[in-house]
Design an enzyme around this catalytic site. Structure first.
Site, PDB file in Angstrom:
ATOM      1  N   SER A 101       3.663  -2.016  10.228  1.00  0.00           N
ATOM      2  CA  SER A 101       5.115  -2.007  10.452  1.00  0.00           C
ATOM      3  C   SER A 101       5.760  -3.372  10.240  1.00  0.00           C
ATOM      4  O   SER A 101       6.728  -3.713  10.918  1.00  0.00           O
ATOM      5  CB  SER A 101       5.436  -1.462  11.848  1.00  0.00           C
ATOM      6  OG  SER A 101       4.984  -0.124  11.989  1.00  0.00           O
ATOM      7  N   HIS A 142      -9.548   0.988   5.282  1.00  0.00           N
ATOM      8  CA  HIS A 142      -8.275   1.224   5.961  1.00  0.00           C
ATOM      9  C   HIS A 142      -8.491   2.158   7.152  1.00  0.00           C
ATOM     10  O   HIS A 142      -9.364   3.037   7.117  1.00  0.00           O
ATOM     11  CB  HIS A 142      -7.265   1.830   4.985  1.00  0.00           C
ATOM     12  CG  HIS A 142      -5.858   1.815   5.498  1.00  0.00           C
ATOM     13  ND1 HIS A 142      -5.392   2.748   6.396  1.00  0.00           N
ATOM     14  CD2 HIS A 142      -4.833   0.968   5.253  1.00  0.00           C
ATOM     15  CE1 HIS A 142      -4.119   2.487   6.678  1.00  0.00           C
ATOM     16  NE2 HIS A 142      -3.761   1.402   6.000  1.00  0.00           N
ATOM     17  N   LYS A 175       0.089   4.253  -0.296  1.00  0.00           N
ATOM     18  CA  LYS A 175      -0.580   5.401   0.325  1.00  0.00           C
ATOM     19  C   LYS A 175      -0.388   6.658  -0.540  1.00  0.00           C
ATOM     20  O   LYS A 175      -0.330   6.564  -1.767  1.00  0.00           O
ATOM     21  CB  LYS A 175      -0.098   5.594   1.765  1.00  0.00           C
ATOM     22  CG  LYS A 175      -0.302   4.341   2.621  1.00  0.00           C
ATOM     23  CD  LYS A 175      -0.056   4.589   4.083  1.00  0.00           C
ATOM     24  CE  LYS A 175      -0.267   3.305   4.881  1.00  0.00           C
ATOM     25  NZ  LYS A 175      -0.137   3.534   6.333  1.00  0.00           N
ATOM     26  N   GLY A 232       2.526   2.565  10.639  1.00  0.00           N
ATOM     27  CA  GLY A 232       3.405   3.699  10.399  1.00  0.00           C
ATOM     28  C   GLY A 232       4.180   4.157  11.614  1.00  0.00           C
ATOM     29  O   GLY A 232       4.844   5.195  11.575  1.00  0.00           O
ATOM     30  N   GLU A 240      -6.985   4.625   8.160  1.00  0.00           N
ATOM     31  CA  GLU A 240      -6.871   6.046   7.842  1.00  0.00           C
ATOM     32  C   GLU A 240      -8.161   6.580   7.223  1.00  0.00           C
ATOM     33  O   GLU A 240      -8.554   7.722   7.467  1.00  0.00           O
ATOM     34  CB  GLU A 240      -5.671   6.261   6.914  1.00  0.00           C
ATOM     35  CG  GLU A 240      -4.349   6.006   7.628  1.00  0.00           C
ATOM     36  CD  GLU A 240      -3.210   5.616   6.717  1.00  0.00           C
ATOM     37  OE1 GLU A 240      -2.126   5.325   7.246  1.00  0.00           O
ATOM     38  OE2 GLU A 240      -3.396   5.585   5.480  1.00  0.00           O
ATOM     39  N   GLY A 270       2.972  -1.176   4.282  1.00  0.00           N
ATOM     40  CA  GLY A 270       2.980   0.257   4.066  1.00  0.00           C
ATOM     41  C   GLY A 270       4.373   0.759   3.725  1.00  0.00           C
ATOM     42  O   GLY A 270       4.816   0.687   2.582  1.00  0.00           O
ATOM     43  N   GLU A 325      -4.966  -4.858  10.866  1.00  0.00           N
ATOM     44  CA  GLU A 325      -4.016  -3.780  11.043  1.00  0.00           C
ATOM     45  C   GLU A 325      -4.280  -3.062  12.361  1.00  0.00           C
ATOM     46  O   GLU A 325      -5.112  -2.146  12.422  1.00  0.00           O
ATOM     47  CB  GLU A 325      -4.122  -2.782   9.887  1.00  0.00           C
ATOM     48  CG  GLU A 325      -3.728  -3.368   8.539  1.00  0.00           C
ATOM     49  CD  GLU A 325      -3.311  -2.275   7.566  1.00  0.00           C
ATOM     50  OE1 GLU A 325      -2.235  -2.412   6.995  1.00  0.00           O
ATOM     51  OE2 GLU A 325      -4.054  -1.288   7.412  1.00  0.00           O
ATOM     52  N   ASN A 344       0.865  -1.177   0.000  1.00  0.00           N
ATOM     53  CA  ASN A 344       0.000   0.000   0.000  1.00  0.00           C
ATOM     54  C   ASN A 344       0.902   1.228   0.000  1.00  0.00           C
ATOM     55  O   ASN A 344       1.486   1.586   1.024  1.00  0.00           O
ATOM     56  CB  ASN A 344      -0.901  -0.012   1.237  1.00  0.00           C
ATOM     57  CG  ASN A 344      -1.757   1.238   1.348  1.00  0.00           C
ATOM     58  OD1 ASN A 344      -1.883   2.005   0.407  1.00  0.00           O
ATOM     59  ND2 ASN A 344      -2.348   1.441   2.517  1.00  0.00           N
TER      60      ASN A 344
END
Length: 256
Positions: A213, A97, A14, A173, A99, A234, A167, A12
């Protein structure tokens, strides 16, 4: 009994990479990954880069994915991308997701609409679920995972057509991955939730990834856990060498 689920390593990207950077990264991944053995590989660049990344991936085993979709074919939804715009271009699409849930207030019902829409248009949704640090510290992890899983899969006839990514939000992140035990336990809750609703055979058919991560240093310890079928990557997916190292780790697990 060994799992018959094919592992998936999906990147991903992003909101990263210019058009030029996306092309180079995609070509590097294709060149370095070669023909993965027993592992599916995908990259999910920003919408604007989908066509040039598709060209870079052409003829390779690396699949293309999008990072989102809107559950309607057309309309006054400025800035959104419809499923029919992705149909024939992508294989995968990320939905739900953390986010999107946090910054754009996407609720389980909306995520579910995206899942069902993706399937209707022959796209494989990668549905993300996971708890925040506050929820985890309050002992709510299991409830959150059950609610997000059951809500996202509501009215889905064939759950095996959906990929799920666990996740934990506190690990995304941050450089702080869940421990292998944390990841295994969270994924077990997700799979048990599916089993209760759709039966054990259906639950056993669903690929569940870990995201948060994952990197070359911790990938082996995570992938060796039962029930973990790969990763939604990510930061490490923005480095071709690191991303391909995760693919190699997944191949190694399949050889064992």
């Amino acid at each position: 009994m060994p799992s018959t689920r094919t592992p998936l390593i999906a990147g991903n990207w992003k909101m990263n990479t210019t058009l030029a950077e996306a092309r180079i990264l995609a070509y590097n991944v294709v060149h370095m990954v070669g023909v993965p053995k027993g592992v599916d590989v995908a990259v999910c660049p920003p919408f604007v880069s989908l066509p040039i990344v598709a060209e870079a991936l052409r003829g390779s085993p690396v699949a293309l994915g999008a990072q989102n979709l809107y559950p309607a074919e057309s309309g006054a939804y400025t800035g959104e991308v419809a499923p029919n715009m992705l149909q024939g271009l992508c294989r995968y699409v990320i939905v739900g997701h953390s986010e999107r849930r946090a910054y754009f207030a996407e609720a389980d019902e909306f995520v579910n609409a995206k899942v069902r829409t993706a399937l209707e248009y022959d796209l494989t949704p990668i549905m993300c679920v996971g708890e925040t640090l506050q929820q985890r510290e309050a002992g709510e992890t299991e409830d959150i995972l059950r609610t997000q899983t059951s809500g996202g899969l509501a009215d889905v006839d064939d759950v095996s057509s959906v990929v799920i990514a666990y996740e934990p939000v506190w690990a995304i992140g941050t450089g702080v991955a869940a421990t292998p035990d944390d990841a295994r336990e969270g994924i077990a809750v997700i799979r048990n939730t599916i089993a209760e609703a759709d039966g054990q055979e259906a639950a056993d058919s669903v690929r569940i990834l870990y995201g948060g991560s994952m990197n070359p240093e911790n990938v082996a310890s995570l992938l060796e856990q039962p029930g973990i079928d790969g990763g939604l990557i990510g930061g490490a997916s923005l480095n071709g060498e690191q991303f391909v190292a995760l693919v190699r780790a997944a191949e190694e697990r399949e050889r064992e």
